[in-house]
Write a protein that holds these residues in place. Sequence first.
Motif, PDB file in Angstrom:
ATOM      1  N   ALA A 127      51.022  48.108  78.528  1.00  0.00           N
ATOM      2  CA  ALA A 127      50.731  47.686  79.901  1.00  0.00           C
ATOM      3  C   ALA A 127      50.844  46.187  80.121  1.00  0.00           C
ATOM      4  CB  ALA A 127      49.329  48.152  80.302  1.00  0.00           C
ATOM      5  N   GLY A 128      51.001  45.407  79.047  1.00  0.00           N
ATOM      6  CA  GLY A 128      51.074  43.964  79.209  1.00  0.00           C
ATOM      7  C   GLY A 128      49.726  43.346  79.515  1.00  0.00           C
ATOM      8  N   THR A 129      49.736  42.209  80.172  1.00  0.00           N
ATOM      9  CA  THR A 129      48.507  41.470  80.456  1.00  0.00           C
ATOM     10  C   THR A 129      47.973  41.756  81.853  1.00  0.00           C
ATOM     11  OG1 THR A 129      49.755  39.570  81.281  1.00  0.00           O
ATOM     12  CG2 THR A 129      49.196  39.589  78.916  1.00  0.00           C
ATOM     13  N   PHE A 130      46.760  41.315  82.096  1.00  0.00           N
ATOM     14  CA  PHE A 130      46.100  41.522  83.387  1.00  0.00           C
ATOM     15  C   PHE A 130      46.941  40.932  84.521  1.00  0.00           C
ATOM     16  CE2 PHE A 130      43.024  40.890  86.760  1.00  0.00           C
ATOM     17  CZ  PHE A 130      42.159  41.965  86.639  1.00  0.00           C
ATOM     18  N   GLY A 131      47.479  39.742  84.292  1.00  0.00           N
ATOM     19  CA  GLY A 131      48.224  39.053  85.337  1.00  0.00           C
ATOM     20  C   GLY A 131      49.470  39.766  85.780  1.00  0.00           C
ATOM     21  N   GLN A 132      50.004  40.633  84.940  1.00  0.00           N
ATOM     22  CA  GLN A 132      51.195  41.385  85.316  1.00  0.00           C
ATOM     23  C   GLN A 132      50.902  42.480  86.331  1.00  0.00           C
ATOM     24  OE1 GLN A 132      52.392  41.743  80.924  1.00  0.00           O
ATOM     25  NE2 GLN A 132      54.373  41.727  81.941  1.00  0.00           N
ATOM     26  N   HIS A 133      49.623  42.693  86.627  1.00  0.00           N
ATOM     27  CA  HIS A 133      49.210  43.693  87.606  1.00  0.00           C
ATOM     28  C   HIS A 133      48.572  43.038  88.834  1.00  0.00           C
ATOM     29  CE1 HIS A 133      49.994  46.830  84.591  1.00  0.00           C
ATOM     30  NE2 HIS A 133      49.553  45.916  83.746  1.00  0.00           N
ATOM     31  N   ARG A 349      53.540  39.023  79.160  1.00  0.00           N
ATOM     32  CA  ARG A 349      52.712  37.870  79.541  1.00  0.00           C
ATOM     33  C   ARG A 349      53.124  37.448  80.938  1.00  0.00           C
ATOM     34  NH1 ARG A 349      55.022  32.701  77.634  1.00  0.00           N
ATOM     35  NH2 ARG A 349      52.925  32.005  77.074  1.00  0.00           N
ATOM     36  N   ALA A 350      52.190  36.882  81.698  1.00  0.00           N
ATOM     37  CA  ALA A 350      52.455  36.629  83.112  1.00  0.00           C
ATOM     38  C   ALA A 350      52.587  35.160  83.466  1.00  0.00           C
ATOM     39  CB  ALA A 350      51.348  37.257  83.970  1.00  0.00           C
ATOM     40  N   SER A 354      49.978  31.980  79.059  1.00  0.00           N
ATOM     41  CA  SER A 354      49.441  33.272  78.636  1.00  0.00           C
ATOM     42  C   SER A 354      49.544  33.392  77.119  1.00  0.00           C
ATOM     43  CB  SER A 354      50.208  34.413  79.307  1.00  0.00           C
ATOM     44  OG  SER A 354      50.049  34.359  80.704  1.00  0.00           O
ATOM     45  N   PHE A 355      48.556  34.003  76.514  1.00  0.00           N
ATOM     46  CA  PHE A 355      48.409  34.041  75.057  1.00  0.00           C
ATOM     47  C   PHE A 355      49.372  34.962  74.321  1.00  0.00           C
ATOM     48  CE2 PHE A 355      46.054  36.514  71.710  1.00  0.00           C
ATOM     49  CZ  PHE A 355      46.126  35.564  70.689  1.00  0.00           C
ATOM     50  N   PRO A 356      49.575  36.214  74.742  1.00  0.00           N
ATOM     51  CA  PRO A 356      50.246  37.168  73.856  1.00  0.00           C
ATOM     52  C   PRO A 356      51.721  36.874  73.589  1.00  0.00           C
ATOM     53  CG  PRO A 356      48.972  38.299  75.541  1.00  0.00           C
ATOM     54  CD  PRO A 356      49.078  36.866  75.954  1.00  0.00           C
TER      55      PRO A 356
END
Length: 440
Positions: A127-133, A349-350, A354-356
């Motif tokens: 799902a990726g990171t929070f920011g991608q949603h 990452r967004a 972003s870290f990942p």
Amino acid sequence: MRWKTAELTGWGRVLSGAVTLARPERPSALAAIFTETPAPAIGAQRSYGDAAINSDGAAIDMNRLDRFIGFDPETGVLNAESGVSITAMLDTFAPKGWMPAVMPGTGFATLGGCIAHDVHGKNHHGAGTFGQHVLSIELLCVDGSLKTLTPARNKDLFAATIGGLGQTGVILSAKIQMTPCSSRLIQVDERRAANLAEFMQMLKSSTATYCVGWIDGTANGQSLGRGILEEAELTKSNMAPKLRKPRKVPFNAPKFALSPPTVRLFNTLYFNRIPTNGRGVLRSLGDFFFPLDKIHDWNKLYGKRGFHQFQCVLPDATAEQTLREMLRLIADAGLASPLAVLKRTGAGRAGPLSFPMEGFTLALDFPNSDKSRALVKQLNKMTAQAGGRIYFAKDSLATATQIKDMYPELADWQKTVAAADPEGHFKTDLVRRLKLRETA
């Protein structure tokens, strides 16, 4: 708006600072603050180091701006103020068939904090990171104006805000895309991993929606890197989860509570609680996603000295060798706590900070001491040499030189932030310590 003197402390309870704090309850009150004192915003203060500290300056507590503005039950789009917690989103909308697409390790984290750190969860590989949603952000800018940011509108500022540590302005509200939630119960399958090589292969081959591993930071020799893999899928059960009353750590624990012999014994028992052929358990969403939230003030287990958390992400090419060297160093030092996590990360990452990255992330806690600080500094150095990154939300000991190598898009982010906040009103202790806004 009243200001008061307060002491802000990271969750690790090592770094702190005195600030002048405001706590607005309405957007109008927040706007009034900005006419005189633009200042960085803080949320639930669950970052471990100094990300939410502005020593000898001002800060704005956003926790009372915690209202749901709108929700579309057909599409799952939620519009909420930035002080809304992840737990509030889950408790309110899971019964309606929706949940946040990405869940951080604590439900106390706020919407604004999740965006500012672009948090990741147990489903990052998919799902990726929070920011991608995040669909849009309402940003209160340093001059008091309100800007709507989307991937198409003010797109550079949008990207710099996600994972941007609050340096572009104050996130007033945001629209996010929730994901369907078929039940408030989740099926969790647990299996042992005998060593690091086996553990990493299990993580790589997993096809589960949610996947996370507990790793024994005290194991060495042939058992180096052993742990427990948890794979989870939402169920279709209509059963309501059992509500368990949270417990609380009432006082600072003595040093012997997390002494090396105690931690080794706990880790051995924890590893052996899983049968050799594995087991399956049914858990509530909260128990699976936020296992430590049921123990309020669990950071007191480290006593008054506090603790440091080290979290890195390593690319596939260097991950196994670097993790092996790190785990040997950690086991030999005898400083690890039982709280240690190994996860597989994807490429999502967004934002530029972003870290990942695609690879593996390792996170461990260490009781604060001269020896543990030296150990974390060595682990940070190894991360940089391996082409990895450290996580701003957890860091308290990295250096500015290391960060510049870890985040190659830093210069682009700096340009956008300099235009958004030319006088540096939103700087925090972390930003100053790591010289994030100082151009080369």
